[in-house]
Design a protein around this motif. Sequence first.
Motif, short mmCIF file in Angstrom:
data_model
loop_
_atom_site.label_atom_id
_atom_site.label_comp_id
_atom_site.label_asym_id
_atom_site.label_seq_id
_atom_site.Cartn_x
_atom_site.Cartn_y
_atom_site.Cartn_z
N ASN A 265 1.25 -1.33 0.37
CA ASN A 265 -0.10 0.40 -0.01
C ASN A 265 0.94 1.72 -0.11
OD1 ASN A 265 -2.48 -1.86 0.19
ND2 ASN A 265 -3.10 -1.24 1.92
N PHE A 266 2.20 1.47 0.62
CA PHE A 266 2.93 2.11 0.62
C PHE A 266 3.48 2.01 -1.12
CE2 PHE A 266 2.77 1.05 4.81
CZ PHE A 266 2.33 1.58 5.36
N ARG A 267 4.31 1.56 -1.33
CA ARG A 267 4.70 1.54 -2.04
C ARG A 267 4.05 1.76 -3.44
NH1 ARG A 267 7.05 -3.70 -1.10
NH2 ARG A 267 6.21 -5.08 -2.36
N LYS A 268 2.68 1.29 -3.64
CA LYS A 268 1.85 1.89 -4.32
C LYS A 268 0.90 3.07 -4.44
CE LYS A 268 1.94 -2.88 -6.74
NZ LYS A 268 1.28 -4.37 -7.56
N ASN A 269 0.79 3.67 -3.76
CA ASN A 269 -0.11 4.65 -2.83
C ASN A 269 -1.36 4.15 -2.94
OD1 ASN A 269 -0.70 7.68 -2.49
ND2 ASN A 269 -0.70 8.25 -4.55
#
Length: 468
Positions: A265-269
């Motif tokens: 979720n952090f990597r792919k916004n």
Amino acid sequence: MKNDNINSQVLTPPNALDFEDVIIGALLLEEQAMVEAADKLKPQMFYSASNRLIYEVMLNLFNDGNPIDIITVVNALRKVGKIDEVGGAYHITNLTNRVASSANIEYHIAIISEKYLKRELIKACREAERACYDEGEDVFDVISKVDLKKDELLSEVITKREITNEELFKESLIHFETSRNKKSEITGIESGFSDLDRITAGWQKTDLIIIAARPAMGKTSFVIQCVLNAAKDFSRKVAFFSLEMNNRQLMNKQISITTEIPLENFRKNRLSEFDFQKIHRKAGEISNSKIFWDDTSAISITEIKAKAKKLHRREGIELIVIDYMQLITTPAKSRSNNREQEIALISRSLKALAKDLDLPVIVLSQLSRNVESRANKTPLLSDLRESGSIEQDADLVLFLHRPEYYGQTEYPNGISTAGKAEVIIAKHRNGATDDIMLNWIGETTSFKDLDYLSINEINNQQEETKIF
């Protein structure tokens, strides 16, 4: 105006020639005085070249178990062809006329040491000044070198006093009493994993701890979780040197582990409103943790030691973590075509750092590709890259292993490998070895305790069941 006058003069470096002569004379008169001087006074501390030569000869005689007097020293200097350089036998004899006894030798040594420190500091400052005029020099490298030189100088003149068995016994009793009052078997820094702490009693002071694995096993996530557990739950202060990941990536891992929000979720916004609410709920828990992050890439062992000592002095850090060993560089003058020798230097330096600062040092390490070529992928000590020195210097070696990653669906005892990870204690200098099983949560790349204790204990229980 006073400073201008000083700068315009050619100043004589700090020295105490009279005290040097007195010390040499005292050592010639009373051999027992050499016992006092040998571990505190180094030849390079003498300003006078002739006194330095005489003392070197005296030190060699002492180390070889030979007597020290005017005759033996003169003969030794003649053998090495240095007698004329020191002013001849007459000069050496004359030195004994300047002293009545060695009663004040400790005070005299302290003065010579002080003058030596001042000379070396002047030299270090001049080198730093020259480096500052060099546009190719990084200013932080210059500062690190100055800081390291200061530590080296202090270690030269501040020798650790020997301790008697009686004193050591009393210290141990105090330690036992303090530990008993805590009513806990964990005497070191808690990892937060109950089975691991049960076996190791926590990360122990002065220990060099190696955590090794093949890529994608989760070793960085595991050590971050250990650091978070120590800092959040037990108020420990930790220094973390990351040579591979930057600070933003490290923070994403921290938040993911703490909030259980998938790392993807952090990597792919893809952070939802609910995710933000979870982050804000845990904000204080994360922000208040006393963890000091340094993401300098290709950092040298010299810089790590200098920064660690500064953090220890300034912040009182209790644990050092380095990710990972094979990315640490050595000083240019120590580099060679043999990487194994360089790793040996790094390994020895990290063990010395742990001992000097009296705290545990955890270092992540890569395993060689030999693991991939075997049918049984379980890591062995021989799989450590440049394993000889690492294995020798380490007090504790842990391997992270996830059989599921290699397509193994169950353990020999029939238990599923799905979502399981092993912490294999392959070397434990001061305790038992064991294989600990943890839960592995791939979404957050995190680990959790299992309800049962270890693979070995599970196997034992199954064997007992078969018997009955």
